[in-house]
Each structure stands twice: as structure tokens, then as C-alpha cells.
Write a protein that holds these residues in place. Sequence first.
Motif, PDB file in Angstrom:
ATOM      1  N   SER A  22      52.286  85.741  13.340  1.00 36.54           N
ATOM      2  CA  SER A  22      52.901  86.344  14.419  1.00 36.54           C
ATOM      3  C   SER A  22      53.172  87.814  13.786  1.00 36.54           C
ATOM      4  CB  SER A  22      53.768  85.965  15.175  1.00 36.54           C
ATOM      5  OG  SER A  22      54.535  86.467  16.124  1.00 36.54           O
ATOM      6  N   ARG A  23      53.540  88.731  14.812  1.00 36.84           N
ATOM      7  CA  ARG A  23      53.893  90.195  14.084  1.00 36.84           C
ATOM      8  C   ARG A  23      55.375  90.026  13.853  1.00 36.84           C
ATOM      9  NH1 ARG A  23      49.404  91.830  17.167  1.00 36.84           N
ATOM     10  NH2 ARG A  23      50.055  91.315  19.449  1.00 36.84           N
ATOM     11  N   ASN A  24      55.977  90.943  12.950  1.00 37.68           N
ATOM     12  CA  ASN A  24      57.118  90.649  12.364  1.00 37.68           C
ATOM     13  C   ASN A  24      58.328  91.334  13.237  1.00 37.68           C
ATOM     14  OD1 ASN A  24      55.547  91.544   9.519  1.00 37.68           O
ATOM     15  ND2 ASN A  24      56.934  89.842   9.495  1.00 37.68           N
ATOM     16  N   GLY A  25      59.524  91.035  13.059  1.00 39.78           N
ATOM     17  CA  GLY A  25      60.782  91.300  13.548  1.00 39.78           C
ATOM     18  C   GLY A  25      60.975  92.725  14.153  1.00 39.78           C
ATOM     19  N   PRO A  26      61.714  93.147  14.853  1.00 40.49           N
ATOM     20  CA  PRO A  26      61.996  94.570  15.526  1.00 40.49           C
ATOM     21  C   PRO A  26      62.698  95.116  14.464  1.00 40.49           C
ATOM     22  CG  PRO A  26      63.768  92.870  16.072  1.00 40.49           C
ATOM     23  CD  PRO A  26      62.651  92.152  15.644  1.00 40.49           C
ATOM     24  N   GLU A  27      61.846  96.437  13.968  1.00 41.75           N
ATOM     25  CA  GLU A  27      62.069  97.145  12.719  1.00 41.75           C
ATOM     26  C   GLU A  27      63.601  97.779  13.004  1.00 41.75           C
ATOM     27  OE1 GLU A  27      61.359  98.519   8.772  1.00 41.75           O
ATOM     28  OE2 GLU A  27      60.763  96.633   9.765  1.00 41.75           O
TER      29      GLU A  27
END
Length: 500
Positions: free
Chosen positions: A429-434
Motif C-alpha cells: 500500500s502507499r505509506n502513511g501521512p507524511e
Amino acid sequence: MLSRRNVLAGAAALAASRFAAAGQVVAAPPRPRLTEDPFALGVASGEPARDGFVIWTRIAGLQQDAIVAWEVAADERFRRIVRTGRAAAPVARGGAVHVRVRGLAPGRRWFYRFHLAGAVSRIGRVSTIADRPDRLRLALTSCQHWEQGWFTGYRDMIAADVAAVLQMGDYIYEKSFGAGTDVRSFGAPDPVTLEDYRARHALYRSDRDLADAHAALPFIVAFDDHEVENDYAGVHGAITADSGAFMKRRAAAYQAYFEHMPLDPAALAADGGIQLYRRFRWGDLASVHVLDTRQHRSAHACATAEERGGRVLGNCAALDDPARTMLGHAQEAWLDDGFRREQARWTLIAQQTLFAPLALPQGPGARYSDIWDGYGAARGRLLDALARPSVENALMLGGDVHSFWLNDVARIPGGTPVATEIVTSCLASRNGPEALFAPAKALNPHVRLLDNHHAGYVLLDVTLSRTEIDLRAVESLADPDSATRSLARRTVAAGKAGVA
């Protein structure tokens, strides 16, 4: 407005009707007429024990109740068959088959397969737990979004020959989200009904790496939120506002989850709930306490009719309300009793999300409500239980936040660590909130390692003297043949919480 009691009663009635229908399987139904491979959804094992395990399959395209034959052998060619039996595949349960195999010798590898109407499944393999193991290798994983990446990390787990895969939630995703390039499509709207969720699970089982992993390795599973809908809390929907509609959706999602997981045959209750908190023991080396942080939790703190899910909160007294719970009071008591009786060198708590406090860039007192920070008093009670002298070395395992974390866990800020937290990134999945995670290490001295740029899983090697942690990163989610490599390695020494 529906009361909580009425909502639960309605959901229980719906679940009970399905439960009763599933039990109405005759001893010998007519031989089914097959129009496709009945074992196209694969095989799986789970719930490992000293003397056995659970084996699973689900019959594809089933139009009538069926009886499936199964066998377990000591060799891959099935020359030494040690157990055989017949199990129901009810249409009311989607053709799912769950068999609890018992009475096998500990510490041995076994092979299993299923038969139906002349068709034979692929062969699965699984090991019983040894009486006194001196080492244990586990894989910790969560968050696998069908559209956002290939599931190649499972090949690395198979090569590592782990004793079990701890899949701690978001096994499926119910929706598309986030900006970025997808590698494939759900090809269907968000699931709502039982058939919708069955189709979503079946789609996942068509992934070759996931199917191979289930055949090669036992899975110990517990769901998080996306198996139903994002950020729901117990009986409270976050997306589905109507209580009755949400509980119907939850009941459908729970049944589909049970139908596709190698859980104990009795795990799905007549009221529609699933028994997911449970323990596994590897002799006196390690115990794994699996928690369910989603099904029994209180509503999100300071939720409103417009904002029911997780969000950053500042001035909200309910965040520390002792009446609120992450686990439910029955599960809290069960866990405390398990810690009181603990006899293993290592105590692993396998749960779904970030446990350690997380100071946010929004300022002092700001907390995110969907993780343990949203249930401060409940976290405090768990930490008090962990302080029991019988718990020698505690490892808090989690996922959910799409990033790797290694944290010191203390009862008070800046205090002596009582546990080490190990959080896996997303498998695919795409990574967490930067915006939230980029400053996290600077704002939180107890965060010893943070990586918000890679997907993968965590490989754990547990011995009496230490636990070795290997953060395994998938090189490219867009490559269906991507390799997986070591991103970082750390050690937790017995007798000293914290990573070295």
C-alpha cells in the motif's frame, strides 16, 4: 433513533439465521456437479498447536451443500496418511470448510489436501509446535491493498520458512483511496452485502503469492477496520451513518472474513461476532497474545454526526475517559489473567495499531483518535497489566500506520521502558501521512526508528537470549516479481526492554 441494544439484537438475529442455516447440512448430500475447479480459492492452515492445527478451503461455485474429504500425511506424497475425515461445505457458509486437526505429534511437519467429486486440491504444509523450542521465527504483516501493489513480500516469508505469519489486519481493503499509480483494479464497487465481501476475498485469493503463502505457512489472523469499513469502532460506523445499516454491513463482512480465514470452526458466533482474541504458546520460549482492537472498542472520542472516524483532536476530555475501552472489558480481563499466568521468556502482544504515545506537530495535547492515543485510560490499564513480574520480556507488535516503527514503551513519559514496540509497514500500500510522521522522531524521543518510505513486513527471530528484528522492504510494489531486502536490523536483549 435505534438504541445500541436494538442494533445488537437486530444484527444477532440476522447472524443467527445464517448460523442456523449453515448447520442444516445432511450427512451425505448428493454428489455435486462441478462446473469449475472447486479448489480454485486454494488451501490454508492456521491456529497452530502442539498436537494439531486448523486446515481450510472454500469450494468455488458451490450450488448445493457438499461433504468434502480431507487427509493429513507425514510425507508430501501421501504415502503415510495419519488422519482422514469428512467435513461439511455448506452453501450458507459460502462453501467454506474449517477442520480442527488434533492428536498429531509435536514439532513435526505435516501435509494436507482436500477431495471433492474427483477433484483434488493443491497440497498444503504446516508444522505442529514443538514441546520445548529453542527458537521461533515469525513474520508480522498487515495492510495489503489489492490495487496499490503486488503481494511479493509473501515470497520472502516462504523462503524464510517462518513458523507462522501474524496477519494483524487490513487483509482486504473495501475501498480505493489515495493519489498514485495503481497496479490493478478491484473492478467492483465498495462491498456492502455478504456476496460483495465474498467476491472481494475471492479476488484476493487469486493473487499467486498470497495463495502460495497460505499453502506453505500457517496464518494467525485478526482483522482491523478495512475488512468492514474504514475507521469503524465496535458497533459504530464511520462511513455508514445509519446504525442498522452499519450492523448489517458488519455482519456480512465478519461472516465473509470467517469464511476465508483458517480460523477455528467455532470462531464465528451465533450473534455474528468472531472470537479473535486468543493465545499461542511455543513452550517456555514465547507466548503470543492476539488482540482484537476493533470489534469491542468504544466509539471514537468526541465523535460527531459529521465526523465519526479517526482524526486529530486537541481539547477532548473523552480521550482519557476511563469508561472507554479499546479491547472491551472482557478482553482486558482475559489479557490481564494471561499476563498473571505468564511462564514464557518472551511475551508477544500481537495487535493492530500504534501503541506508544505519538506527539503530533499540531501542538501539545494533540492526539490521533483512531490509534491507542485515542484510548489513553485503556492503554494505561494494559501497561499496568504488563508490569506484572511474571512478564519478563514484552514485545508489542502492531501495524495499520503503513510505516516501520521501533519504539520504547514506558508507563510514564521518559520512564524506564517496560516493553519494546515493533510496528510493521504495509505489505502492499502507499505509506502513511507524511505531514504527521515526518516530524515524529524529533517530537518523540521514545521513537528509536521510523521509516515511512517503504512497504514490507517484519521478520522476528526469538531465542532465549534475544529477539532479532529484521525490517524487510519490498523493492517495488509495481513489479510483480520484486525482490525483498533487509532495510534495518535491530536486537532486543532478554532482560532489557528497548532496541540495540
